[in-house]
Design an enzyme around this catalytic site. Structure first.
Site, PDB file in Angstrom:
ATOM      1  N   HIS A 261       1.098  -1.087  -0.161  1.00  0.00           N
ATOM      2  CA  HIS A 261      -0.242  -0.190  -0.357  1.00  0.00           C
ATOM      3  C   HIS A 261       1.114   1.975   0.381  1.00  0.00           C
ATOM      4  O   HIS A 261       0.310   1.999  -0.247  1.00  0.00           O
ATOM      5  CB  HIS A 261      -1.455  -0.345   1.255  1.00  0.00           C
ATOM      6  CG  HIS A 261      -0.554   0.235   2.743  1.00  0.00           C
ATOM      7  ND1 HIS A 261      -0.001  -0.213   3.478  1.00  0.00           N
ATOM      8  CD2 HIS A 261      -0.338   1.557   3.112  1.00  0.00           C
ATOM      9  CE1 HIS A 261      -0.166  -0.111   4.272  1.00  0.00           C
ATOM     10  NE2 HIS A 261       0.064   1.120   4.575  1.00  0.00           N
TER      11      HIS A 261
ATOM     12  N   ASP B 278      -0.401  -7.448   1.240  1.00  0.00           N
ATOM     13  CA  ASP B 278      -0.011  -6.417   1.152  1.00  0.00           C
ATOM     14  C   ASP B 278       1.636  -6.555   2.065  1.00  0.00           C
ATOM     15  O   ASP B 278       2.418  -5.504   2.825  1.00  0.00           O
ATOM     16  CB  ASP B 278      -0.429  -5.400   2.761  1.00  0.00           C
ATOM     17  CG  ASP B 278      -0.162  -3.373   2.558  1.00  0.00           C
ATOM     18  OD1 ASP B 278       0.715  -3.619   1.644  1.00  0.00           O
ATOM     19  OD2 ASP B 278      -0.142  -3.200   4.047  1.00  0.00           O
TER      20      ASP B 278
ATOM     21  N   SER C 214       3.671   2.796   8.221  1.00  0.00           N
ATOM     22  CA  SER C 214       3.454   1.770   7.393  1.00  0.00           C
ATOM     23  C   SER C 214       5.211   1.484   6.517  1.00  0.00           C
ATOM     24  O   SER C 214       5.026   1.584   6.018  1.00  0.00           O
ATOM     25  CB  SER C 214       2.494   2.080   6.681  1.00  0.00           C
ATOM     26  OG  SER C 214       1.108   2.538   6.687  1.00  0.00           O
TER      27      SER C 214
END
Length: 360
Positions: free
Chosen positions: A153, A213, A311
């Site tokens: 992502h 992911d 992230s």
């Protein structure tokens, strides 16, 4: 400088601490190290990664245990050790313990800023924005001299007009051009141009469960390791891939948002307890999110979690003296650090084959 004979006696004494039976292997024979990775039985002095551990200013109990359990025999009264991680020719390899996951100091205390040389595999991904400005908004982990591992992502779910620009390694304090702690001056961080980005083909932007992911970023050149830049280990062996982490302590590190919702200038770390994915699934099912074995959870204690700025960053555990990347920061509750709702991470062990198939 201590003579070779004295050094060898010290090594033998150190390696004999546990009093375990040494495998009677011959010099050059195949062996398996304490974490299940293949290697060769060689003279201790010829296994630089083990020598580096032995020469650390302070050896942790894990260090001593790893040295002890690495013994594989004797050759002319000299200690032989199982040395893993020999680089294969013709293709970029993934390092194995003890060639990875080693930092010069063991000073992990959860919930504080990191020391300058802690977690030297942490990376920052820089983005170019339409207004001509640049910013760091995702993290990653160095896995060898050409790649970092991050979240898919961080590549595909970015604002319109943004572009992944570069990767920065060796950073500690974003507010300073020269990182210094006490009397230690770190080398300047390096910014690397990107040769290739590989997003897992199973990642779907519309899937709010964020399955698969995970992504790889390849630099346009090899990097040189230093005290502030090195690779973290991946769980390559079957024994490491099958290891259960639920209920055990892990660490995350990065420059993400703090509880005050402002990005940190210095690299932070937080201690998180790993939660079985089956136990954390109910907290997300009410929002239509379905977790599976390719994911894992950690945290869930008020104020202790990874936030959006982290992230793609690492979730890691120290095992047998080396740090291993067990998870990649994926997503979490809408309110970061909310009690009772652990964060969700991509389970790296489930993607080792994909990683190996996509590096070169």
């Amino acid at each position: 400088m201590i003579g070779n004979r004295v050094i060898n006696l010290l090594i033998v004494a150190t390696l004999a601490l546990a009093g375990q039976t040494v495998l009677a292997l011959e010099l050059g024979q195949d062996c398996v190290n304490p974490v299940g990775e293949a290697g060769k039985c060689v003279l201790f002095r010829e296994c630089q990664p083990l020598v580096d551990i032995y020469n650390k200013p302070v050896n942790t109990p894990d260090d001593t245990q790893f040295l002890t359990e690495s013994r594989c025999g004797l050759y002319e009264r000299k200690t032989l050790v199982c040395c893993a991680g020999v680089r294969s020719k013709g293709k970029t390899s993934l390092p194995e313990s003890p060639n990875c996951g080693v930092q010069l100091t063991d000073r992990v205390i959860g919930g504080q800023p990191t020391k300058i040389d802690e977690f030297p595999w942490t990376a920052l991904i820089e983005y170019e924005k339409p207004n001509g400005r640049f910013g760091f908004h995702c993290g990653g982990s160095v896995i060898n001299e050409r790649y970092i591992l991050t979240a898919a992502h961080c590549i595909t779910s970015i604002p319109r007009g943004w572009k992944v620009h570069r990767v920065r390694l060796g950073e500690w304090d974003l507010s300073s051009t020269t990182d210094q702690e006490d009397d230690f001056y770190a080398d300047a961080p390096i910014d690397l141009d990107i040769e290739k980005i590989i997003v897992h083909p199973g990642y779907n932007l519309q899937d709010k469960s964020h399955h698969n992911d995970i992504a790889l970023i390849r630099f346009n050149r090899e990097i040189n390791y230093s005290s502030t830049i090195s690779a973290i280990c991946l769980p390559l062996s079957n024994s490491l891939r099958n290891r259960k982490h639920a209920g055990l302590s892990s660490y995350a590190a990065g420059w993400g948002k703090t509880e005050t919702a402002s990005a940190s200038q210095k690299k932070l770390k937080v201690e998180l307890t790993v939660v079985d994915v089956k136990d954390c699934s109910p907290a997300y099912q009410r929002n239509g999110i379905s977790l599976d074995s390719t994911q894992m959870c950690a945290g869930g204690i008020r104020g202790k979690d990874t936030c959006s700025g982290d992230s793609g960053g690492p979730l890691m555990r120290q095992m047998s003296g080396s740090w291993y990347l067990i998870g990649v920061v994926s997503f979490g509750p809408q309110k970061c650090g909310a009690p009772g709702v652990p964060g969700v991470y991509t389970n790296v062990a489930e993607y080792v084959d994909w990683i190996k198939d996509n590096i070169y």
